[in-house]
Design a protein around this motif. Structure first.
Motif, PDB file in Angstrom:
ATOM      1  N   THR A   1      12.581   2.317 -20.820  1.00 47.25           N
ATOM      2  CA  THR A   1      11.761   3.504 -20.584  1.00 47.25           C
ATOM      3  C   THR A   1      12.085   4.117 -19.221  1.00 47.25           C
ATOM      4  O   THR A   1      12.097   3.409 -18.217  1.00 47.25           O
ATOM      5  N   PRO A   2      12.351   5.423 -19.172  1.00 48.06           N
ATOM      6  CA  PRO A   2      12.630   6.059 -17.869  1.00 48.06           C
ATOM      7  C   PRO A   2      11.343   6.340 -17.090  1.00 48.06           C
ATOM      8  O   PRO A   2      10.322   6.731 -17.674  1.00 48.06           O
ATOM      9  N   TYR A   3      11.380   6.137 -15.784  1.00 48.43           N
ATOM     10  CA  TYR A   3      10.260   6.417 -14.893  1.00 48.43           C
ATOM     11  C   TYR A   3      10.783   7.149 -13.653  1.00 48.43           C
ATOM     12  O   TYR A   3      11.952   7.008 -13.289  1.00 48.43           O
ATOM     13  N   GLU A   4       9.870   7.856 -12.994  1.00 47.31           N
ATOM     14  CA  GLU A   4      10.258   8.464 -11.719  1.00 47.31           C
ATOM     15  C   GLU A   4      10.255   7.402 -10.611  1.00 47.31           C
ATOM     16  O   GLU A   4      11.164   7.341  -9.787  1.00 47.31           O
TER      17      GLU A   4
ATOM     18  N   TYR B   1       0.836  -1.211   0.000  1.00 45.30           N
ATOM     19  CA  TYR B   1       0.000   0.000   0.000  1.00 45.30           C
ATOM     20  C   TYR B   1       0.865   1.252   0.000  1.00 45.30           C
ATOM     21  O   TYR B   1       0.625   2.190  -0.780  1.00 45.30           O
ATOM     22  N   HIS B   2       1.877   1.288   0.868  1.00 47.64           N
ATOM     23  CA  HIS B   2       2.731   2.473   0.954  1.00 47.64           C
ATOM     24  C   HIS B   2       3.530   2.688  -0.337  1.00 47.64           C
ATOM     25  O   HIS B   2       3.732   3.820  -0.775  1.00 47.64           O
ATOM     26  N   ALA B   3       3.990   1.593  -0.947  1.00 48.47           N
ATOM     27  CA  ALA B   3       4.728   1.704  -2.209  1.00 48.47           C
ATOM     28  C   ALA B   3       3.816   2.235  -3.318  1.00 48.47           C
ATOM     29  O   ALA B   3       4.221   3.077  -4.128  1.00 48.47           O
ATOM     30  N   ILE B   4       2.560   1.749  -3.340  1.00 46.80           N
ATOM     31  CA  ILE B   4       1.617   2.182  -4.376  1.00 46.80           C
ATOM     32  C   ILE B   4       1.246   3.655  -4.198  1.00 46.80           C
ATOM     33  O   ILE B   4       1.054   4.391  -5.175  1.00 46.80           O
ATOM     34  N   GLN B   5       1.168   4.121  -2.956  1.00 45.75           N
ATOM     35  CA  GLN B   5       0.877   5.543  -2.732  1.00 45.75           C
ATOM     36  C   GLN B   5       1.953   6.417  -3.369  1.00 45.75           C
ATOM     37  O   GLN B   5       1.661   7.451  -3.967  1.00 45.75           O
ATOM     38  N   ARG B   6       3.211   5.992  -3.248  1.00 49.22           N
ATOM     39  CA  ARG B   6       4.311   6.748  -3.880  1.00 49.22           C
ATOM     40  C   ARG B   6       4.211   6.641  -5.398  1.00 49.22           C
ATOM     41  O   ARG B   6       4.463   7.622  -6.114  1.00 49.22           O
ATOM     42  N   PHE B   7       3.835   5.483  -5.899  1.00 48.85           N
ATOM     43  CA  PHE B   7       3.638   5.264  -7.337  1.00 48.85           C
ATOM     44  C   PHE B   7       2.581   6.220  -7.879  1.00 48.85           C
ATOM     45  O   PHE B   7       2.763   6.854  -8.935  1.00 48.85           O
ATOM     46  N   LEU B   8       1.475   6.374  -7.156  1.00 47.67           N
ATOM     47  CA  LEU B   8       0.380   7.229  -7.617  1.00 47.67           C
ATOM     48  C   LEU B   8       0.736   8.713  -7.570  1.00 47.67           C
ATOM     49  O   LEU B   8       0.239   9.501  -8.376  1.00 47.67           O
ATOM     50  N   SER B   9       1.607   9.099  -6.633  1.00 44.88           N
ATOM     51  CA  SER B   9       1.955  10.517  -6.506  1.00 44.88           C
ATOM     52  C   SER B   9       3.069  10.940  -7.454  1.00 44.88           C
ATOM     53  O   SER B   9       3.346  12.140  -7.602  1.00 44.88           O
ATOM     54  N   ALA B  10       3.715   9.984  -8.115  1.00 45.71           N
ATOM     55  CA  ALA B  10       4.836  10.300  -9.004  1.00 45.71           C
ATOM     56  C   ALA B  10       4.338  10.818 -10.360  1.00 45.71           C
ATOM     57  O   ALA B  10       3.203  10.588 -10.764  1.00 45.71           O
ATOM     58  N   LYS B  11       5.233  11.524 -11.066  1.00 47.22           N
ATOM     59  CA  LYS B  11       4.897  12.019 -12.409  1.00 47.22           C
ATOM     60  C   LYS B  11       4.775  10.866 -13.393  1.00 47.22           C
ATOM     61  O   LYS B  11       4.003  10.921 -14.350  1.00 47.22           O
ATOM     62  N   SER B  12       5.574   9.831 -13.187  1.00 41.50           N
ATOM     63  CA  SER B  12       5.502   8.638 -14.032  1.00 41.50           C
ATOM     64  C   SER B  12       5.898   7.439 -13.178  1.00 41.50           C
ATOM     65  O   SER B  12       6.662   7.567 -12.217  1.00 41.50           O
ATOM     66  N   GLY B  13       5.377   6.280 -13.523  1.00 42.03           N
ATOM     67  CA  GLY B  13       5.693   5.116 -12.704  1.00 42.03           C
ATOM     68  C   GLY B  13       5.365   3.811 -13.396  1.00 42.03           C
ATOM     69  O   GLY B  13       4.587   3.768 -14.364  1.00 42.03           O
TER      70      GLY B  13
END
Length: 780
Positions: free
Chosen positions: A257-260, A189-201
């Motif tokens: 592919t680059p991601y944040e 859950y905590h990892a996904i929250q960071r994924f959702l807040s990033a510009k790309s993921g």
């Protein structure tokens, strides 16, 4: 809390025992894998080949044979052969081929003819048998071309520096965050929250269901996210533009592919004998500023060591379970004791069918989930079980529920604690479930946010509960090595050097020569080789052949394997695989199943549609009708759901149609010889002498089980066998597929008849005691 983890100076060498290589010096190749290239004998006619006979005389083949055999026995020649890469086995094979070539050729090259003539005529000053060695070595290198390029092959198969395979990832300084904790601890859950807040993921999960869940969650949160699996591409944007976020199965992640932010879920699967390479590739190769790794604490040390080799540090965040989990002090013992929210976990389809029928015979409704069901059907069954307004309150499932489904389970009940598995060598075996597996499954009870705030776990049978407690109390052993897999480019380079070798043989030689250090192992490639051998006779270029061999299918499903063969054959003729062709092959449209056999076939057809879609993304021109196939696959999913909802009726229909005494409804996912053979013994001898058949089955079950269960638990398991009476043994035989309920009733009836008549079936009391002692010795 957060902590910084740094590897100890000696950590890189601490896991050397997990290596399949030696980490340094070149290993001797397994020469049993070197398949000789056949050479046809010379048939004469060439000008050069006639010169030898003109300059000397025709060869006396009898004398030639004597001198060739003398050449073979020379110790000096054998030593020279060894120096040139010919061990005893290759030397022998090369000589047999060399001798056959000379003896069956009507003429040989002029220089060889002259040497042979000089040796046969006894011209000591002109010819000696040792002079044949250059010709013999030339012949050996023709039939074993790998001898001439062994150094190149070793370089290609050198797997000791996997981080160097990903220059794009090495060009950036990545931040690695390890979210460590048990099931239901909130780490993902905590990892996904960071994924959702990033510009790309990018989210990388082990299952299509998990990727689909993150895809749905992301888009519901107004974060445009694409879905990429082996069989499916779903774009968040209507014009099919790539969204900045993607949820994918881990094999499908892009390392270019680059991601944040990147999330790698279930990192402990990096040790998986078959799929571990995909987690290694993602961990080392993803081009993301932040890599969030989620999984068991057992993988922390290995991930830290791997990142040490890339110059990247690991930040560890530890999590604890959010809801309590209690191991009960009593077993369920009877299905009459089931309560709403219970989940019975089985490790075979037959157990699933048997248990679900017994539950519904008690007037209860149950949902059913197992691995080969389509994802849509699994989700519908999960939804049915989770719905508080649905009368279905019991779930019967395999360990397929361990990942990827949100379930409202109050209590996990292990129907058995032994499971068929495939080990690192690709061998099938049956053993107790591991601590990691037990925790993963048990942890599904009392999920945070569900209607049950506390989870419970127990077993169906009393004699399994003690061992389950032992398993759950043990520490999960650390993950010691990460999987690797040869790339298509490496195999192409091998094929360049060994153009006559089959793909299966190329893979074998690659693994034989490969060198890995202590942190890695080469994944099991038996499924790949199985498909390579299956389509070897079909003319395909190497790249296409490699793609077909990496197709995800269960090789135990004959219909799916046959379909792949037909796909490859038509592909080789450059004939597109059309929707109409597929419908004819699968006899679409299909009706709802009337029995279990038909349900299993529908599941196989669903896998065939999956296979078509998987190939359509790799060969679009040759598999052009993906949209139409996806439509009928959804219809098939609905048909299968009907079958699963009526599974009790299907089981009843299957059993009524089966012969009396049949122990199995369908073959198992893992057809172990133990189960098949012993079930046949019981079934075949049931009518003739049930007691003797039962005796044989008991002894076979005891011997096989004692062999395969963990050695540390053998003593306690043998005591269990002694401690519990006839009913417990009957339950054990029922659970292991060695006995059916009908057979048990007939055995009891016969036993009572013989008891009334003064006969005890197995002989006198003294005979029984003697047999018991002998069986005990065999078990030990």
């Amino acid at each position: 809390g957060a902590s910084r983890a740094r590897p100890a100076a000696s950590s890189a060498s601490s896991s050397s025992s997990a290596s399949s290589g030696d980490g340094g010096a070149s290993r001797a190749p397994d020469t049993s894998l070197f398949v000789p290239v056949p050479l046809k004998p010379g048939l004469g006619g060439a000008a050069e080949e006639d010169v030898g006979a003109e300059l000397t005389r025709p060869l006396d083949k009898g004398e030639v044979l004597k001198n060739l055999n003398k050449f073979y026995k020379r110790k000096e020649i054998q030593r020279l052969g060894a120096e040139n890469g010919l061990d005893a086995r290759l030397f022998h094979q090369a000589f047999i081929s060399f001798r056959k070539y000379i003896m069956e050729s009507s003429s040989v090259s002029a220089d060889l003819h002259i040497i042979l003539n000089d040796i046969c005529c006894g011209f000591v000053l002109l010819g000696h048998v040792d002079d044949l060695f250059p010709f013999f070595l030339r012949h050996a290198k023709q039939i074993f071309p790998m001898l001439d390029c062994m150094d190149d092959l070793r370089k290609i198969s050198d797997l000791r520096l996997p981080p160097n395979w990903y220059p794009d990832a090495r060009a950036i300084q990545r931040k690695i965050i390890f979210h460590a904790g048990p099931t239901n601890s909130g780490k993902t859950y905590h990892a996904i929250q960071r994924f959702l807040s990033a510009k790309s993921g990018i989210y990388c999960g082990p299952l299509k269901l998990l990727a689909h869940e993150i895809f749905q969650k992301s888009n519901d949160a107004n974060v445009p996210c694409d879905l990429v699996t082996g069989e499916e591409r779903v774009y968040a944007n209507e014009d099919a533009r790539q969204a900045p976020h993607v949820a994918c199965t881990i094999e499908m992640c892009s390392t270019n592919t680059p991601y944040e932010v990147a999330v790698i879920d279930e990192i402990q699967m990096i040790r998986d004998p078959a799929r571990g390479w995909a987690w290694t590739r993602a961990l080392l190769g993803l081009c993301a500023e932040e890599i969030h790794v989620c999984g068991e604490p057992a993988a922390i040390d290995l991930v830290t060591e791997l990142m040490y080799t890339t110059g990247e540090e690991v930040e560890v965040r530890n999590y604890k379970r959010l809801t309590p989990l209690t191991v009960l002090d009593y077993a369920l013992e009877s299905l009459d004791n089931l309560r709403p929210g219970d989940c019975i976990v089985c490790f075979s389809k037959n157990d699933i069918y048997s248990v679900s029928r017994q539950i519904e015979a008690r007037g209860l409704e149950c949902a059913v989930i197992y691995g080969s069901l389509p994802p849509g059907t699994k989700l519908e069954q999960a939804k049915k079980f989770n719905d508080p307004d649905d009368p279905c309150k019991i779930l019967v499932a395999t360990d397929a529920i361990g990942m990827g489904l949100n379930l409202c389970i109050r209590r996990i009940i292990f129907n058995s604690i032994v499971k068929p598995t495939v080990n690192e060598k690709g061998e099938k075996e049956i053993d107790s479930i591991t601590t990691s597996q037990a925790l993963q499954i048990a942890g599904r009870a009392g999920r945070f946010g569900s209607s049950f705030k506390q989870g419970e776990v127990t077993t169906m049978h009393r004699d399994d509960l003690v061992q389950l407690k032992e398993i759950l109390s043990e520490a999960v052993p650390p993950v010691k090595a990460a999987g690797l897999h040869p790339t298509p480019e490496q195999i192409e380079m091998f094929a360049y050097h060994l153009p006559d070798a089959t793909l299966s043989n190329l893979i074998d030689i690659f693994v034989s020569l490969s060198q890995v250090d202590g942190m890695y192992f080469v994944c099991n490639i038996d499924d790949f080789k199985f498909l390579a051998d299956m389509i070897q006779h079909i003319p395909l270029n190497l790249r296409s052949r490699y793609v077909f061999c990496t197709a995800p299918l269960n090789r135990k499903e004959p219909f799916v394997c046959t379909t792949l063969l037909k796909f490859a054959r038509q592909f080789s003729r450059n004939e597109p695989l059309t929707f109409d062709w597929l419908c004819r092959h699968t006899k679409w449209p299909l009706a709802a199943p009337k029995n279990i056999k038909e349900l299993v076939h529908l599941e196989a057809v669903h896998d065939v549609f999956d296979l078509y879609l998987w190939l359509s993304y790799r060969f679009m021109d040759m598999f052009p009708d993906a949209v139409l196939v996806r439509d009928i696959q959804k219809k098939l999913d609905n048909i299968i759901q009907i079958g699963v909802c009526n599974i009790t009726k299907l089981i009843r229909a299957s059993q009524s149609a089966a012969a009396p005494g049949t122990a199995e409804i369908v073959s198992e996912d893992f057809p172990l010889a133990r189960t098949d053979k012993d079930a046949r013994v019981v079934s075949d001898r049931h009518g003739a002498d049930s007691k003797e058949a039962l005796s044989i089955a008991v002894e076979a079950a005891g011997l096989r089980r004692a062999k395969n269960l963990r050695s540390s638990r053998l003593g306690s398991r043998q005591e269990d066998l002694k401690s519990y009476g006839r009913g417990s043994l009957a339950n054990r035989l029922l659970r292991e597929g060695l006995l059916t309920q009908e057979m048990l009733r007939q055995l009891e009836s016969e036993w009572q008849d013989q008891h009334r008549n003064g006969r005890y079936g197995f002989g006198s009391k003294r005979d029984d005691q003697h047999r018991s002692k002998e069986t005990g010795k065999k078990r030990k």
